[in-house]
Design a protein around this motif. Structure first.
Motif: not given
Lengths: 284, 240
Positions: A87, A90, A92-93, A115, A118-119, A123, A143, A146-147, A195, B145-147
């Motif tokens: 984690k 990307n 997340l941690e 962001p 991460r996109s 994961m 996603a 929106k991403v 993605m 997801m990249g949000f």
């Protein structure tokens, strides 16, 4: 596993060369993921990473790397920090010391657009984490739209193509709560692939599944590995590791104890801790 | 009990000059509804904002959210009503205070603002509870997801949290509707105030309050019906 180098657009290249279709159009060619070309190019570089929860150190000087197209399995006893490590890739941690570079982008850098990074990193979670209020189609497209800013039709087409690939086309209109665990996890993999990730992270993708559903998820992952996707997989499925992994990383108490080619690891692990671990999980 | 029942009182002209006692009660009902709706819009908006702030990683956002909730839910509504109506205009700069006092329909605006801020503190707690009830992995999945944080709330966390808290939010809406009666103390001519003046003019206390009771119950039944309709229409297939 061998993969022939092919003149594919470099994953992560923001703009396709003139005259060439954008990276997305690999889809029309029946090629739904970025083909990996084992060029030795480093995709993930984890450099001396340490992480603390207050006083408690959960990761200690972890260093390893994953090359493009490589499949690396991370294993170790529970609480060894393997989920935490994956984690951090990307972000997340968060981590306090060291650096991680993903496809040339530094994770621990104030100027990094997290962001966006991460996109590009897919994961897959232990508990699937599909969005329960959205239909399967919407889970696959939200996603992307929106991403990545894709149009509704493009996103839908790519989503449904990937759904077909994991063998769930008939369920496009359903909601996550109406699918079995194995089906949900396959949708989650398709959602991440939608993605166009340059690398896929799997955090114990089969641990929450009933035994009879483990196979269907592993099959999808094996396929993915064969197509050359760069993968980092936290798992206890040693059969999977033997079959598709290039390398196995063994962690214990927040440290990378062993980082070896899979044949070396399964043949004769060097460390006593890895030997004990293997003897325990391979007992039955 | 020596009481002179007169159920025909509702059709007698009220001493206000225009209309009957029934018209008087209905106009009160209308003010009750309008006040409840306006204050609910405010409560829902502010409450959602504060509730979200209390679930953000930012310590500052958390502190502001906590301070808001504890301030507005720990002072009795009646006291808050008096503070807004009688105290606020005195502590503001004189010209602002005068403007407030001369505001036409001041009891209505004050009642809406007071109820809005008060109910928001309760809505905020429910929004927070709803978000915290979601699996931790949902936020992670959205982030992965990249949000952005805002997108994660907009597309993942809030749609699920609101679904979870719909039943207690309905209760909150009903509370808010009934709490409008507290605004009679600052002169808002809502349903309870109208029932009281009917009783004072006509001495038909039982008839007046029976009518008020029935009207409150009816309007709440409408709300409950609407809420269960909303619950059904946003229910997610395959859940629970």
């Amino acid at each position: 596993m061998t993969s022939t180098p092919m003149p594919a657009p470099t994953p992560g290249t923001p703009v396709a060369p003139a005259g060439q279709a954008p990276a997305d159009s690999g889809l029309q060619a029946g090629n739904l993921i970025q083909p990996g070309t084992r060029t030795g190019e480093t995709m993930i570089a984890i450099d001396n990473v340490s992480k603390w929860y207050g006083e408690f150190q959960v990761l200690t000087n972890c260093t390893t790397s994953v090359a493009k197209g490589e499949v690396v399995v991370v294993c170790g006893p529970s609480g060894s920090g393997k989920s935490t490590l994956i984690k951090t890739v990307n972000a997340l941690e968060p981590f306090q010391k060291g650096q991680i570079t993903v496809a040339g982008t530094k994770v621990l850098d104030k100027s990094t657009n997290l962001p966006k990074l991460r996109s590009r990193v897919g994961m897959v979670f232990q508990h699937f984490e599909l969005f329960p209020h959205l239909s399967i189609t919407d889970n696959l497209t939200i996603a992307q739209r929106k991403v990545l800013g894709r149009g509704a039709e493009d996103a839908r087409k790519r989503g449904l193509d990937l759904l077909a690939r994991v063998g769930l086309s008939a369920h496009a209109h359903k909601f996550p709560g109406q699918l079995s665990g194995g089906q949900q996890q396959r949708v989650a993999i398709a959602r991440a692939l939608a993605m166009n990730p340059v690398v896929m992270l799997f955090d114990e993708p089969t641990s929450a599944l009933d035994p009879e559903m483990v196979g269907e998820v592993l099959d999808v992952m094996v396929e993915l590995a064969k197509e050359g996707m760069t993968m980092m997989v936290v798992t206890h499925e040693m059969g999977f590791a033997r079959k598709v992994a290039d390398r196995v990383i063994f962690m214990d108490r927040g440290e990378i104890v062993e980082d070896a080619h899979k044949d070396d690891f399964f043949g004769k692990p060097r460390s006593e801790r890895a030997q004990t671990f293997l003897s325990k999980i391979l007992q039955h | 009990m020596n009481y002179n029942w007169n159920w025909g009182i509702f059709f007698e002209p009220s001493p206000e000059g225009t209309g009957t006692y029934a018209d008087m009660l209905l106009s009160g009902l209308l003010w009750t509804i309008v006040t409840a709706l306006c204050s609910w819009v405010m409560a829902f908006t502010i409450g959602s904002l504060i509730g979200v702030m209390r679930t953000l990683p930012s310590k500052t956002a958390n502190a502001i959210g906590t301070a808001y909730v504890e301030l507005f839910r720990n002072i009795p509504l009646l006291v808050q009503m008096f503070l807004w109506y009688f105290v606020l205009p005195e502590v503001l700069p004189q010209s602002w205070g005068t403007w407030l006092k001369q505001l036409p329909n001041a009891p209505f605006y004050t009642g809406v603002v007071c109820l809005g801020f008060f109910t928001a503190s309760r809505v905020a707690e429910q929004v927070r509870a709803g978000i915290q009830a979601l699996p931790r992995g949902q936020r992670m999945a959205g982030t992965a997801m990249g949000f952005t944080v805002a997108q994660t709330y907009r597309y993942v966390l809030l749609p699920n949290a609101y679904r979870i808290i719909l039943p207690p939010l309905t209760s909150e809406f009903l509370n808010n509707l009934k709490n409008t009666s507290v605004a009679l103390t600052i002169g808002l001519l809502e349903l309870t105030a109208r029932a009281r003046s009917m009783q004072e003019f006509s001495f038909q206390v039982f008839e007046a309050f029976t009518a008020a009771t029935i009207l409150y119950v009816l309007i709440n039944l409408v709300v409950i019906t609407a809420a269960s309709f909303i619950e059904r229409s946003v229910a997610v297939p395959g859940q629970r």
